[in-house]
Design a protein around this motif. Structure first.
Motif, PDB file in Angstrom:
ATOM      1  N   VAL A 195       0.842  -1.150   0.203  1.00 35.03           N
ATOM      2  CA  VAL A 195      -0.095   0.085  -0.435  1.00 35.03           C
ATOM      3  C   VAL A 195       1.130   1.419   0.152  1.00 35.03           C
ATOM      4  O   VAL A 195       0.117   2.104  -0.917  1.00 35.03           O
ATOM      5  CB  VAL A 195      -0.895  -0.028   1.299  1.00 35.03           C
ATOM      6  N   PHE A 196       2.309   1.338   0.929  1.00 30.41           N
ATOM      7  CA  PHE A 196       2.497   2.168   0.706  1.00 30.41           C
ATOM      8  C   PHE A 196       3.412   3.193  -0.240  1.00 30.41           C
ATOM      9  O   PHE A 196       3.578   3.867  -1.267  1.00 30.41           O
ATOM     10  CB  PHE A 196       3.599   2.167   1.701  1.00 30.41           C
ATOM     11  N   SER A 197       4.055   1.581  -1.847  1.00 24.34           N
ATOM     12  CA  SER A 197       4.645   2.374  -2.692  1.00 24.34           C
ATOM     13  C   SER A 197       3.398   2.840  -3.532  1.00 24.34           C
ATOM     14  O   SER A 197       3.154   3.417  -4.691  1.00 24.34           O
ATOM     15  CB  SER A 197       5.303   1.078  -3.118  1.00 24.34           C
ATOM     16  N   LYS A 198       2.029   2.543  -3.306  1.00 24.77           N
ATOM     17  CA  LYS A 198       1.416   3.169  -4.231  1.00 24.77           C
ATOM     18  C   LYS A 198       0.674   4.970  -3.362  1.00 24.77           C
ATOM     19  O   LYS A 198      -0.025   5.197  -4.626  1.00 24.77           O
ATOM     20  CB  LYS A 198      -0.658   2.417  -3.648  1.00 24.77           C
ATOM     21  N   LEU A 199       0.918   5.306  -2.527  1.00 26.36           N
ATOM     22  CA  LEU A 199       0.630   6.938  -1.784  1.00 26.36           C
ATOM     23  C   LEU A 199       1.554   7.921  -2.840  1.00 26.36           C
ATOM     24  O   LEU A 199       2.712   7.222  -2.958  1.00 26.36           O
ATOM     25  CB  LEU A 199       1.394   6.167  -0.674  1.00 26.36           C
ATOM     26  N   PRO A 200       1.224   8.594  -2.790  1.00 25.64           N
ATOM     27  CA  PRO A 200       1.541   9.664  -4.014  1.00 25.64           C
ATOM     28  C   PRO A 200       3.153   9.743  -3.162  1.00 25.64           C
ATOM     29  O   PRO A 200       3.360   9.837  -1.727  1.00 25.64           O
ATOM     30  CB  PRO A 200       1.327  11.077  -3.759  1.00 25.64           C
TER      31      PRO A 200
END
Length: 266
Positions: A195-200
């Motif tokens: 999920v973290f890598s998908k954040l802006p």
């Protein structure tokens, strides 16, 4: 600034000093307006004066000085805390919370579910903080700086804003510190689940910086003792205690401010 006022202000300056006239005037008994002059050298305060282009009265000038210097001190407090923190967008909390919400629609994860709740709560507090700070900034820009006048109610207003700013700063800081270990676990879980890598990128940076600010936040909380002691009180009572505290602190500092008053001498 009125050239006549500047001429009067310069009469009380010393060599190599910068002369700053606060643009806001304060009228005593609805008569002449008095202005606060600040003298600085190398960006350090060296003294004050209170001046007017009208009929000067020493007692009126000293009365106006108290109002003007306290308002200036309260505004400096607001600028250093309120305006700075208000630059943090609530979306820094809401956006990662929304990503977690999307993930949890098709996945079960207690750690991330808890993280969503914590981030949303921090977002709500920051949203309220920004609203309070921006409302006062708007009032200052579009009323006080337009009229260049302050009245007694303006002192009440800035004290109320400071009380709210401190209240919200305490609530957010306390929530962050008490949830710190959970938030660290949430970040690790976000990385693990992709999920973290998908954040802006901005939100990734913000979360990393947030988790590196625990000591700084704990230091800030130590300065908010009054807010801690009144945390159990209803909102209205809490605000009254805080406002009285700000006013009392201001009154205590007046003798020190008066030591730096060059004209008129107390």
């Amino acid at each position: 600034m009125n050239a006549q006022l500047m001429g009067i202000a310069k009469k009380h300056k010393k060599w190599f000093e910068e002369v700053i006239i606060n643009p806001m005037g304060y009228a005593v008994n609805n008569r002449d307006y008095y202005y606060l002059v600040i003298y600085k050298r190398n960006n350090k305060l060296k003294g004050y004066a209170v001046i007017t282009t009208g009929d000067f009265n020493k007692n009126d000038a000293l009365y106006a000085f108290e109002k003007l210097v306290l308002y200036s001190a309260f505004m400096n407090n607001f600028s250093s805390i309120g305006e700075t923190r208000a630059r943090i967008s609530p979306d820094n909390f809401y956006i990662p919370a929304n990503y977690l919400s999307d993930y949890l629609e098709s996945n079960s994860n207690d750690i991330l579910a808890r993280g969503e709740l914590i981030l949303k709560e921090l977002g709500v507090l920051q949203e309220e903080f920004v609203k309070n700070a921006n409302n006062y900034t708007d009032y200052y820009d579009h009323h006080i700086l337009k009229t260049n006048i302050i009245v007694d109610s303006d002192l009440d207003k800035i004290i109320e804003v400071l009380a709210n700013v401190n209240r919200l700063q305490y609530l957010a800081g306390e929530k962050f510190v008490s949830s710190y270990e959970e938030l660290k676990e949430v970040q690790s879980e976000m990385v693990k689940e992709g999920v973290f890598s998908k954040l802006p990128k901005d939100n990734q940076v913000f979360l990393k910086e947030l988790l590196s600010s625990k000591k700084e936040t704990e230091t800030t909380l130590l300065t908010l003792e009054r807010e801690k002691e009144t945390a159990h009180l209803p909102y209205e009572e809490r605000m009254e205690v805080s406002k009285k505290g700000f006013w009392k602190e201001g009154q205590k500092k007046l003798p020190r401010y008066k030591q730096d008053l060059r004209y008129p001498k107390p």
